[in-house]
Structure formats: C-alpha cells, structure tokens
Design an enzyme around this catalytic site. Structure first.
Site, PDB file in Angstrom:
ATOM      1  N   LYS A  38      -4.178  -4.979   9.345  1.00  0.00           N
ATOM      2  CA  LYS A  38      -5.006  -4.027   8.605  1.00  0.00           C
ATOM      3  C   LYS A  38      -4.187  -3.226   7.590  1.00  0.00           C
ATOM      4  O   LYS A  38      -2.968  -3.357   7.494  1.00  0.00           O
ATOM      5  CB  LYS A  38      -5.726  -3.098   9.580  1.00  0.00           C
ATOM      6  CG  LYS A  38      -6.744  -3.800  10.463  1.00  0.00           C
ATOM      7  CD  LYS A  38      -7.823  -4.505   9.655  1.00  0.00           C
ATOM      8  CE  LYS A  38      -9.017  -4.951  10.499  1.00  0.00           C
ATOM      9  NZ  LYS A  38      -8.703  -6.028  11.442  1.00  0.00           N
ATOM     10  N   THR A  39      -4.866  -2.367   6.835  1.00  0.00           N
ATOM     11  CA  THR A  39      -4.222  -1.640   5.737  1.00  0.00           C
ATOM     12  C   THR A  39      -3.157  -0.664   6.224  1.00  0.00           C
ATOM     13  O   THR A  39      -2.268  -0.290   5.465  1.00  0.00           O
ATOM     14  CB  THR A  39      -5.275  -0.878   4.921  1.00  0.00           C
ATOM     15  OG1 THR A  39      -6.051  -0.058   5.813  1.00  0.00           O
ATOM     16  CG2 THR A  39      -6.193  -1.848   4.196  1.00  0.00           C
TER      17      THR A  39
END
Length: 408
Positions: free
Chosen positions: A200-201
């Site tokens: 994820k980011t």
C-alpha cells in the site's frame, strides 16, 4: 522488476529496532502515538501542491477525529460493521469491483452483501447502480476509493441521507487522498478504514487504521479489537505505574464486556508506521510523478488510461491501471504473460469482480448485470508503481508496454 516493493529505509528499520528494544512487542506506546499522529495528519493539509497540480486544501472540516490502529484493514472494516450493529437480515451495498475483504466483513456479521456495478470512468461505485440495489433491508453502503482515486463524497453522502444508510469507506488504497477539498478520512461517514499492507501507499507490513468522528464507535472498536476487554495491556500496565502514575487499580484486573476479536496492532509495526506517515505525502508525490510519465508515454496507444482526480481532489496513486482497447494487438492475459516472460516485469490485475467468485455467487445478492466490471476485468492491467522507482525502471516499463502494444 517486481510489481510493488515496499519503500522501507533506515529510519523505519531504526524505529522498529527501538520498539523491539523497548520491550513493547504488543500494543503499547508506539501504537498510541501512531493513532494520535495519524488523526492529526488527517486534520491537517495533505495536499502539498508541488507535485499535485489539481490538489485542494485538503483540510479536515469536522471536529475531533478518532483513529484506532488495527492489524489489517479487514479488521478495521469488520470492527466498523460490528460497531454499527449490522447483522442478520441487514443488507450492505458493496461494489463488485473490489477485493474480497470488502464483502467478507459483511458476512462476518451475518449481514448480506449486495453487489453493485461501478462507474466506467473511475471504477468506483456507481451510485445509480447502488440506488437500484436499495431495498427496505439496506442499512449501509461501503464504497471503495479504487486505486487511490477518491469517490465523490458529497454525492455519496447525499445518497446515504436519502436512504438513511450508514457509510463505511473502504479507503485501503487512499492515503493520502483528498475528496472535494476534504481529506479522505475526515468528513461525515460513520467510519473510514485504511490499509497498511506491504504494497500500500504506506506500510506497517500488516496493519490498518479505522478513523471516525464518532467517539462511541471508536470506543466500541477499541474494546472489540482486543477480545472485548475493558482495558488493553498498555492501559493496565500504565495504571499500575509501569509507564505512568497509578490510576485504575492492579495491572491484572480487567473485565470482558463483549465477545471481541484479536485485531490489535503491535508496537514494532506502529513504529514503522509512524516513520512512513512522515513520508506519506512525499511518497504520493513520487507515485504521481510516475503516473504522469506513464500518461505521457502511453498517449495514443490502444489503451484506456486511468481516471484522474477532479477539481478539489487529490489522487493517492496506489495503482496505475490501464485497460487494453478492442484494437490492442494482444489480449490482457497474453500481455501479462509476455510482460513477465519477455521483459521480466511484474504486473497484476485489480480486481477479479466479486460476482465471478464462487463464494460470492452463493453468499451475496448479485442483482446484476455488471457490464462495466465485466468489461474492465477483461481488459485491465496494473503496471508497476512504487515511490522508489528509478527513472530507468519507469522507462523500462514504458518500453515494454509500447512494444507489447505494437509501438516503438
């Protein structure tokens, strides 16, 4: 080249090491600090416009936010569903274009997911399809900020008010993102849940965060994330004087007030998250720069490029997803196979729609048809996108895509 390796540096490694040396291996002071810092970030400005030309102010427009650290976004979504009292006989509208966890947590509570199609431009929940799925049993809607592109939350809120529905936002892809001038995580929804999975980011390895403006919902989630116990380990030891003055009796005394779950985030994971949080906007900017270069290089190819954030929005750019056109020289499956075999580049598909999975054909209401999701699934490819990508790596992906699609 891998599809999405995590961006972990020496600062994260040092923070995790310090947490290990502190003796707190479960939920402790680092997790509490991470929650406070995450809530503060959502109350501030996440737009930083230098690499985001369409960015808005990105400031919270609500009162105090409560952040509850958990061991996955799935756990956070489940806690939100449980705290809202959803159960047997209730229906929750879920986009078919999502990962299984979005619908999974509805079934955990004994409620029924009702699948709806997505918008052809954004691949986020189509509110017209959602409206058609509403029945007298519908209690909630669970939109997904697909690929980091924020849903239009004002329209979503109006739809929810019209049908008296709770909103639980699946924001697994969407930190830091801004929707119509408000940070995703702030706003009027009952709960917003982020993922810190490895791809994820921002990441804690495994982990997530439930964010809400509802103090009662947050209190319920905190209790239920650790077996329904009235005080977590950190609170009990703090009360006994191990990390602060005595306040609430012996460390061993606790009450189980509900049959809860084991969803707490560990301190070493939270320590990594605290460092990642300080880098989140910069990492998003790096992702946005890669996406802009892809847009430039793929213009004119037989593909549909990803939708961009509109005025007042900021895209988190978790994924860069192209859809092969009907005039593409090869199909999606051949594209993926040849990208790996001929160019040694990892790609992926986000997502296989829920209505195509045997479990959800049996466990969800699928009024269908799902023409947008079906078409997107036949054509979509997620390309490598991560903040540490070098210019050489970006150009390598571009060269591969252009060659596979008959361009030079």
């Amino acid at each position: 080249m891998p599809f999405a390796p995590p961006d972990i540096g020496e600062a994260e490694i040092a923070a995790v090491t310090a947490a290990l040396r502190s003796g707190w291996l479960t939920t402790g002071p680092a997790a509490a600090a991470f929650e406070a810092e995450f809530a503060a970030a959502l109350a501030g400005d996440l737009s930083v416009t230098t690499a985001d030309p369409d960015a808005a102010s990105g400031k919270s427009k609500t009162g105090r936010l409560h952040a509850v650290a958990v061991n996955s976004a799935t756990a956070g979504l489940h806690l939100a569903v449980e705290a809202l009292g959803l159960g047997p006989g209730d229906e929750v509208i879920v986009p078919t274009w999502t990962f299984t966890a979005t619908a999974e947590v509805v079934r955990y509570a004994g409620a029924t997911p009702v699948l709806a199609d997505v918008d052809p431009a954004t691949l986020c929940l189509d509110l017209a399809a959602a409206r058609a799925a509403v029945t007298p049993r519908t209690r909630a809607v669970m939109p997904v900020h697909y690929a980091g592109l924020p849903v239009q939350r004002a329209e979503l809120a109006a739809f929810a008010r019209e049908h008296d529905l709770a909103v639980i936002e699946d924001a697994a892809h969407a930190f830091p993102a801004v929707s119509q001038g408000v940070n995703v995580g702030a706003g009027d929804s009952a709960a917003v849940v982020f993922s810190f999975y490895a791809t994820k980011t921002m990441t804690t390895g495994e982990g997530g965060m439930l964010v809400t403006g509802d103090a009662d919902l947050a209190a319920r989630a905190r209790t239920m994330r650790l077996h329904g116990i009235s005080r977590d380990v950190f609170a009990r030891y703090s009360a006994a004087g191990m990390t602060g003055p005595a306040a609430a009796g012996p460390a061993w005394r606790y009450e189980v007030v509900a049959p809860g779950f084991k969803y707490n985030l560990t301190d070493p994971a939270a320590a990594m998250g605290r460092v990642q949080l300080t880098r989140a906007v910069a990492m998003r900017q790096a992702r946005a720069a890669v996406a802009a270069r892809y847009d430039e290089a793929f213009a004119g190819l037989p593909v549909r490029l990803p939708a961009h954030a509109g005025p007042g929005d900021v895209h988190a750019w978790h994924l860069y997803v192209i859809r092969l056109g009907e005039d593409a020289p090869i199909g999606r499956d051949e594209f993926i196979e040849r990208a790996a075999r001929e160019h040694r580049i990892g790609t992926s598909v986000h997502f296989i729609p829920l209505h195509l999975h045997p479990a959800w054909q049996a466990e969800a209401i699928s009024p269908g048809p799902f023409p947008v999701a079906d078409d997107a699934f036949a054509r979509c490819v997620s390309l490598p996108l991560f903040p540490a990508m070098t210019g050489e790596q970006v150009e390598r992906v571009i060269t591969a895509v252009r060659r596979l699609l008959g361009a030079r």
